[in-house]
Scaffold this active site. Structure first.
Site, mmCIF file in Angstrom:
data_model
loop_
_atom_site.group_PDB
_atom_site.id
_atom_site.type_symbol
_atom_site.label_atom_id
_atom_site.label_comp_id
_atom_site.label_asym_id
_atom_site.label_seq_id
_atom_site.Cartn_x
_atom_site.Cartn_y
_atom_site.Cartn_z
ATOM 1 N N LEU A 60 0.829 -1.205 0.000
ATOM 2 C CA LEU A 60 0.000 0.000 0.000
ATOM 3 C C LEU A 60 0.869 1.262 0.000
ATOM 4 C CD1 LEU A 60 -2.780 -1.116 2.507
ATOM 5 C CD2 LEU A 60 -2.868 -1.081 0.005
ATOM 6 N N CYS A 163 0.930 -6.626 -22.007
ATOM 7 C CA CYS A 163 0.939 -5.186 -22.256
ATOM 8 C C CYS A 163 1.396 -4.810 -23.657
ATOM 9 C CB CYS A 163 1.825 -4.490 -21.224
ATOM 10 S SG CYS A 163 1.228 -4.647 -19.523
#
Length: 403
Positions: A60, A163
């Site tokens: 986080l 990607c």
């Protein structure tokens, strides 16, 4: 019977690109309306389902330092699949993708078709790209059906390209378009890319909680579709004076000894990505030789000499902030050269294969400036694969601007 000719090595295909008249006649993003703030969104979601642990807190913290402002999210904040005490199984993830992702893809495709201005009956091929779902029939079939394309449209689905998938779609479309041109047949090829990074978020967070490893994918990926239309110039387009880019060259190379550095695989818990710490170095150090190889084979540069990297605008897949920074450093570029990549990354996140078309679309917007005539587009995927295209902006004449 005369002997068969000797087949040349694959490297012989790295010959100069002739001017084959391929043009991108439309390009568009398809983002969901909802965007989640990067600094609070992931933390609130993680705290809903997981206790605070060193690994989760580290992830986080990394998320808050990625440079992303907000991430595109196609899932509502009360969706029962994502907001359940139990993580969604892979079949539920697939159902959510079909329910949400196909609509995003169709929306992007309709924008491109509207810009091109042609009829659905004039579309000859559809190439659909996605790494975040696997089903039969595939995304190509579902999007074609939703658009109302003819049953005779040739369909291709690309999976496992990650990607780099958007530019992989362009490469395949270019080769198809050239083949059709050889037969004097028109080709109008619709490429659609769609990815839902949010769908795999619980799987990623589960893995962090279970293994206490610091895993980066949960901090980057987001949701989007995008689309692009390629024309081979045979036949009359409805708006022949308004193409977006000339497609001058396209290429693929694979970095040695890098197969495990970028991956996206399914297991019993769902989809999960792998991005090792080597990715920024592997991708950035591959670009100089790729750039030199592809630009040396473009006919437009023959009379100009070897172009410098700074002579181009760059559409780099923003796999992460360090990927962009390292490519710029290696190639002697400023942030301004890849301004569209930074803008898309900061305001939407990494949407895997769907990102590069959004970058190309953003690069032509008025607030991006007049821009350089030539654009170098590159994207990195599993393998590690490096897809590259050279484009030239199609400028409007003074008469068209005045009109």
């Amino acid at each position: 019977m005369s002997p068969l000719p000797t087949l040349p090595p694959a490297s012989a295909a790295k010959a100069p690109f002739p001017d084959v008249g391929l043009q991108i006649v439309g390009v568009a993003p398809g983002y969901p309306k909802r965007h989640v703030p990067q600094d609070t969104g992931l933390r609130e979601y993680a705290n809903t389902f997981y206790p605070k642990t060193p690994a989760m807190e580290k992830v986080l913290d990394i998320a808050s330092k990625t440079g992303i402002i907000q991430r595109a999210c196609a899932v509502t904040d009360d969706d029962p699949t994502m907001y359940n005490k139990v993580s969604p199984t892979i079949d539920l993830q697939r159902e959510l993708f079909h329910a949400v992702g196909v609509d995003l893809a169709v929306g992007a495709a309709r924008k491109v078709i509207a810009e091109w201005g042609g009829e659905l009956s004039q579309i000859t091929h559809i190439i659909a790209v996605s790494s975040m779902v696997f089903s039969n029939p595939g995304v190509d079939f579902r999007v074609a059906q939703a658009l109302g394309l003819s049953n005779d449209v040739e369909r291709v689905v690309l999976h496992g390209v990650g990607c780099s998938g958007g530019l992989a779609g362009v490469r395949h479309a270019a080769n198809i378009a050239c083949g059709y041109k050889l037969m004097n047949r028109p080709a109008r090829i619709l490429i659609v890319a769609v990815e839902l990074g949010t769908v795999s978020l619980r799987t990623e967070l589960d893995k962090i909680h279970r293994t206490q490893q610091v895993l980066i994918p949960a901090t980057l990926f987001a949701d989007a579709a995008s689309a692009l239309m390629l024309s081979n110039g045979i036949g009359q387009d409805p708006k022949p004076s308004a193409p977006v880019y000339d497609l001058l060259a396209w290429d693929l190379t694979t970095v040695d000894d890098s197969a495990g550095d970028i991956a996206f695989d399914a297991d019993v818990d769902g989809w999960s990505a792998t991005l090792t710490h080597r990715v920024p170095k592997l991708t950035s150090t591959s670009v100089p030789s790729v750039f030199a190889s592809i630009t040396s084979r473009v006919a437009a540069f023959t009379s100009l000499g070897s172009p410098a990297a700074a002579d181009f605008d760059w559409a780099i897949h923003p796999g992460g902030a360090k990927v962009l920074v390292d490519v710029c450093k290696v190639m002697g570029l400023t942030e301004e050269h890849c301004r569209a990549s930074w803008d898309i990354y900061r305001n939407h996140g990494n949407t895997s294969s769907a990102t590069i078309f959004s970058v190309l679309n953003r690069l032509r917007q008025e607030d991006m400036g007049v821009g350089r005539d030539f654009v170098l587009a590159t994207a990195f995927g599993p393998g590690v694969s490096v897809e590259t295209c050279v484009l030239k902006r199609c400028r409007k004449s003074e008469a068209e601007v005045e009109a």
